[in-house]
Write a protein that holds these residues in place. Structure first.
Motif, PDB file in Angstrom:
ATOM      1  N   PHE A 159     105.652  -1.804  26.111  1.00 20.75           N
ATOM      2  CA  PHE A 159     104.277  -1.584  26.560  1.00 20.75           C
ATOM      3  C   PHE A 159     103.585  -0.808  25.435  1.00 20.75           C
ATOM      4  N   VAL A 160     102.724  -1.482  24.693  1.00 18.04           N
ATOM      5  CA  VAL A 160     102.072  -0.872  23.530  1.00 18.04           C
ATOM      6  C   VAL A 160     100.657  -0.455  23.912  1.00 18.04           C
ATOM      7  N   HIS A 161     100.414   0.847  23.886  1.00 18.40           N
ATOM      8  CA  HIS A 161      99.116   1.391  24.263  1.00 18.40           C
ATOM      9  C   HIS A 161      98.347   1.806  23.008  1.00 18.40           C
ATOM     10  N   VAL A 162      97.129   1.273  22.870  1.00 18.30           N
ATOM     11  CA  VAL A 162      96.278   1.632  21.738  1.00 18.30           C
ATOM     12  C   VAL A 162      95.431   2.840  22.127  1.00 18.30           C
ATOM     13  N   SER A 163      95.723   3.977  21.517  1.00 17.40           N
ATOM     14  CA  SER A 163      94.983   5.203  21.784  1.00 17.40           C
ATOM     15  C   SER A 163      94.072   5.493  20.589  1.00 17.40           C
ATOM     16  N   THR A 164      93.854   6.732  20.272  1.00 17.49           N
ATOM     17  CA  THR A 164      93.085   7.118  19.095  1.00 17.49           C
ATOM     18  C   THR A 164      93.639   8.422  18.537  1.00 17.49           C
ATOM     19  N   ALA A 165      93.641   8.543  17.229  1.00 14.95           N
ATOM     20  CA  ALA A 165      94.111   9.774  16.599  1.00 14.95           C
ATOM     21  C   ALA A 165      93.249  10.958  17.009  1.00 14.95           C
ATOM     22  N   TYR A 166      92.023  10.686  17.440  1.00 14.89           N
ATOM     23  CA  TYR A 166      91.087  11.757  17.761  1.00 14.89           C
ATOM     24  C   TYR A 166      91.170  12.220  19.216  1.00 14.89           C
ATOM     25  N   CYS A 167      92.142  11.719  19.968  1.00 17.97           N
ATOM     26  CA  CYS A 167      92.297  12.236  21.331  1.00 17.97           C
ATOM     27  C   CYS A 167      92.775  13.686  21.297  1.00 17.97           C
ATOM     28  N   ASN A 168      93.264  14.131  20.137  1.00 16.73           N
ATOM     29  CA  ASN A 168      93.659  15.531  19.956  1.00 16.73           C
ATOM     30  C   ASN A 168      92.792  16.207  18.894  1.00 16.73           C
ATOM     31  N   CYS A 169      91.504  15.843  18.876  1.00 12.28           N
ATOM     32  CA  CYS A 169      90.609  16.375  17.847  1.00 12.28           C
ATOM     33  C   CYS A 169      90.274  17.844  18.065  1.00 12.28           C
ATOM     34  N   ASN A 170      90.768  18.431  19.159  1.00 15.57           N
ATOM     35  CA  ASN A 170      90.613  19.872  19.353  1.00 15.57           C
ATOM     36  C   ASN A 170      91.676  20.651  18.586  1.00 15.57           C
ATOM     37  N   ARG A 171      92.536  19.930  17.836  1.00 14.37           N
ATOM     38  CA  ARG A 171      93.537  20.549  16.960  1.00 14.37           C
ATOM     39  C   ARG A 171      93.297  20.052  15.541  1.00 14.37           C
ATOM     40  N   GLN A 172      93.580  20.908  14.566  1.00 13.68           N
ATOM     41  CA  GLN A 172      93.410  20.478  13.183  1.00 13.68           C
ATOM     42  C   GLN A 172      94.656  19.769  12.661  1.00 13.68           C
ATOM     43  N   ASP A 173      95.817  20.288  12.988  1.00 18.06           N
ATOM     44  CA  ASP A 173      97.074  19.653  12.603  1.00 18.06           C
ATOM     45  C   ASP A 173      97.634  18.922  13.813  1.00 18.06           C
ATOM     46  N   VAL A 174      97.786  17.607  13.683  1.00 21.97           N
ATOM     47  CA  VAL A 174      98.196  16.791  14.825  1.00 21.97           C
ATOM     48  C   VAL A 174      99.492  16.066  14.492  1.00 21.97           C
ATOM     49  N   GLU A 175     100.520  16.338  15.270  1.00 20.91           N
ATOM     50  CA  GLU A 175     101.813  15.678  15.098  1.00 20.91           C
ATOM     51  C   GLU A 175     101.869  14.415  15.962  1.00 20.91           C
ATOM     52  N   GLU A 176     102.899  13.617  15.738  1.00 21.26           N
ATOM     53  CA  GLU A 176     103.070  12.383  16.497  1.00 21.26           C
ATOM     54  C   GLU A 176     103.848  12.654  17.787  1.00 21.26           C
ATOM     55  N   HIS A 177     103.240  13.446  18.650  1.00 22.68           N
ATOM     56  CA  HIS A 177     103.818  13.649  19.981  1.00 22.68           C
ATOM     57  C   HIS A 177     102.718  13.979  20.965  1.00 22.68           C
ATOM     58  N   LEU A 178     103.042  13.988  22.237  1.00 28.72           N
ATOM     59  CA  LEU A 178     102.067  14.250  23.285  1.00 28.72           C
ATOM     60  C   LEU A 178     101.783  15.738  23.395  1.00 28.72           C
ATOM     61  N   TYR A 179     100.508  16.079  23.496  1.00 30.74           N
ATOM     62  CA  TYR A 179     100.104  17.474  23.658  1.00 30.74           C
ATOM     63  C   TYR A 179      99.635  17.712  25.087  1.00 30.74           C
ATOM     64  N   PRO A 180      99.836  18.906  25.590  1.00 31.30           N
ATOM     65  CA  PRO A 180      99.353  19.206  26.946  1.00 31.30           C
ATOM     66  C   PRO A 180      97.836  19.201  27.000  1.00 31.30           C
ATOM     67  N   ILE A 181      97.318  18.754  28.106  1.00 27.98           N
ATOM     68  CA  ILE A 181      95.877  18.737  28.333  1.00 27.98           C
ATOM     69  C   ILE A 181      95.626  19.378  29.686  1.00 27.98           C
ATOM     70  N   PRO A 182      94.717  20.346  29.770  1.00 26.17           N
ATOM     71  CA  PRO A 182      94.525  21.083  31.032  1.00 26.17           C
ATOM     72  C   PRO A 182      93.994  20.227  32.168  1.00 26.17           C
ATOM     73  N   ALA A 183      93.209  19.210  31.859  1.00 27.49           N
ATOM     74  CA  ALA A 183      92.628  18.386  32.921  1.00 27.49           C
ATOM     75  C   ALA A 183      93.688  17.494  33.553  1.00 27.49           C
ATOM     76  N   ASP A 184      93.555  17.272  34.852  1.00 29.93           N
ATOM     77  CA  ASP A 184      94.472  16.396  35.577  1.00 29.93           C
ATOM     78  C   ASP A 184      93.814  15.020  35.750  1.00 29.93           C
ATOM     79  N   PRO A 185      94.454  13.953  35.294  1.00 26.32           N
ATOM     80  CA  PRO A 185      93.833  12.620  35.374  1.00 26.32           C
ATOM     81  C   PRO A 185      93.397  12.232  36.783  1.00 26.32           C
ATOM     82  N   GLU A 186      94.245  12.474  37.772  1.00 24.05           N
ATOM     83  CA  GLU A 186      93.906  12.080  39.141  1.00 24.05           C
ATOM     84  C   GLU A 186      92.707  12.862  39.671  1.00 24.05           C
ATOM     85  N   GLN A 187      92.642  14.145  39.339  1.00 23.41           N
ATOM     86  CA  GLN A 187      91.496  14.946  39.777  1.00 23.41           C
ATOM     87  C   GLN A 187      90.203  14.480  39.122  1.00 23.41           C
TER      88      GLN A 187
END
Length: 531
Positions: free
Chosen positions: A165-193
């Motif tokens: 399952f290949v998901h096309v995201s964007t490098a800028y989904c973590n643009c609140n960080r200057q150094d971005v690694e290739e892993h998932l970062y925590p996000i305070p917002a809850d998708p379902e909410q």
């Protein structure tokens, strides 16, 4: 749906290849969302071209107005990038099967019969459907980028043969960080909410509180893309998920056609606006990296990531940064310099003014330049158009351009360090033949020649300027150059006059000169064809 049934049973025999990736796709069924978009078109063409033994490609397509999914597929195949396939592999086009659906609807708007076909046959899912408008309303952005992903995950969990399952995201989904690694970062917002909030609130109220909801992200696009990644983590347990994060996707580098692009998004709009002489200034920090990546680089990485995920089954969600900044950077000042050089070498037809201007690092200075060199001329020329009985359009074009440019300012005034270790490692895993066929080593990209082909592609494929129009375009460019220089000279002299001179007779002279200039501008614009 008879077309689906025929595709399931049909297996067109073609010559075998020595490519492990191509061999992997032999006989497999693929589902693509967003297949009618910029990246989607290139993905479809590449699979048909380089994986000739693929069994079937299902394209989730949303009907539009009077166009059903079949007619939209026909429109898709009319694109110039499919010329090679039409000529050399016409039978492979029968492997494309449109699926009537819509990612914003319940169960993706797919009928039960089509769902069963997908569940029983699909091995690979490429999810690229999304709204890429930075200033999209939060409600629609959530519906497409977040809810669409959730619904596709739910459908994929029912697929009995799913391998990737290949998901096309964007490098800028973590643009609140200057150094971005290739892993998932925590996000305070809850998708379902967020989904519930968007669903129950009035649209006007939702619009007013959107800045608070997306706080930390510059726009709804990057925010909902970050939420979609979290949704994959929460709901994708057990699925072979891989996420590819492109940065700024631009025209093709090598395939399917040199310099091919089909939209005015991002830098393409900047090049078109500057080439037409409309865009004279842009808020941009020139010394920052402009993280551009050609669309064919992205597509080759998507296909390679699908192959690697299916054959190696990595633990957890693998992430790949499809970026250029850390490997082969190009700076905004390079784009400004090379863009101006090649726009003058191959000018666009029907330019509105002589291409010029520059990037500004100071916001106040940029605003003044917008007012003086874009807004004021637009109003003057439109006023002349009204006087001469022509349709005034430049002010409207200017406002649309400024709205688009304002959405890009965050990305032209910030810089990120996107690590791409996983991408480099994946490339070493490829067979030498696949490294050539499915290349995504951006270090080999020569930016000067690429920008030249990018501008030529913008001219030909977006602005629809045929190569035969170049001589006339150069002639018009020369005329606009003289008019541009004359205008500059007159205004400089006028400025000196108002500062140093006060004689009434001399003032009358300058008034006559100004009237003459306005007449020249009117004559120059009388034959103007605004696009």
């Amino acid at each position: 749906m008879p077309e689906i049934a025929s595709c399931v049973s049909k297996n067109i025999k073609m010559a075998s290849t020595s490519s492990p990736i191509s061999d992997f796709f032999r006989g497999r069924h693929v589902l693509i969302t967003g297949g009618t978009g910029f990246m989607g078109k290139v993905l479809v063409e590449k699979l048909l071209h380089s994986c000739p033994n693929i069994a079937c490609i299902y394209l989730l397509i949303r009907p539009k107005k009077s166009h059903d999914v079949k007619s939209r597929l026909d429109q898709l195949l009319n694109a110039a990038i499919f010329d090679w396939v039409r000529k050399n592999q016409p039978e492979s086009l029968k492997k494309l099967v449109p699926i009537n659906g819509d990612v914003t609807k319940f169960e993706l708007g797919i009928s039960p019969l089509d769902q069963k076909t997908l569940i029983d046959n699909v091995s690979i899912v490429f999810h690229s459907a999304a709204t890429v408008k930075f200033d999209e309303a939060l409600k629609l952005s959530v519906a497409m980028n977040l809810l669409g992903t959730k619904r596709l995950v739910q459908l994929s969990k029912r697929m009995t043969k799913l391998e990737a399952f290949v998901h096309v995201s964007t490098a800028y989904c973590n643009c609140n960080r200057q150094d971005v690694e290739e892993h998932l970062y925590p996000i305070p917002a809850d998708p379902e909410q967020i989904i519930q909030c968007v669903d129950c609130l009035d649209e006007n109220l939702l619009e007013s509180i959107t800045p608070k909801i997306i706080k930390g992200w510059p726009n709804t696009y990057t925010f909902t893309k970050a939420l979609a990644e979290k949704m994959l983590l929460l709901l994708g347990d057990g699925l072979p998920i891989v996420i590819v994060r492109p940065s700024i996707v631009t025209a093709s580098w090598r395939e399917p056609i040199l310099g091919w692009v089909d939209n005015l998004n991002g830098p393409t709009g900047l090049l078109a606006g500057a080439g037409k002489g409309v865009l004279r200034t842009l808020l941009c920090h020139k010394d920052l990296i402009a993280d551009l990546v050609p669309v064919d680089i992205c597509i080759n990485l998507l296909i390679s990531a699908a192959w690697y995920t299916a054959t190696n089954r990595p633990k957890g969600i693998e992430i790949y940064h499809c970026t250029s900044g850390t490997t082969n950077p190009i700076y905004w000042k390079d784009i400004e310099r090379l863009g101006h050089e090649f726009i003058l070498e191959n000018p666009f037809s029907d330019i509105l003014w002589y291409p010029g201007g520059s990037f500004k690092s100071n916001r106040v200075v940029n605003c003044l330049c917008v007012a003086a060199f874009q807004m004021a001329p637009a109003y003057i020329i439109d006023a002349l158009a009204k006087i001469t009985g022509r349709q005034p359009r430049l002010v409207r074009i200017h406002k649309r351009l400024q709205k688009a440019v304002s959405c890009l300012e965050f990305f032209t005034t910030h810089e990120w360090n996107f690590k791409n270790t996983n991408v480099q490692k994946l490339f070493t895993e490829l067979d030498p033949n696949d490294q050539k066929t499915f290349y995504f080593d951006v270090s080999q990209l020569e930016w000067r020649s690429y920008i030249e082909s990018y501008i030529w592609g913008t001219r030909q494929f977006v602005l629809k300027d045929h190569p035969s129009t170049v001589p006339n375009a150069k002639l018009r460019l020369r005329r606009m150059y003289y008019l541009h220089r004359t205008t500059q000279m007159v205004f400089v002299v006028l400025a000196i006059r108002y500062i140093l001179l006060g004689n009434k007779s001399i003032r009358r002279f300058w008034y006559s000169a100004l009237c003459f200039l306005i007449k020249c501008i009117s004559n120059a614009t009388s034959s103007l064809r605004l696009v």
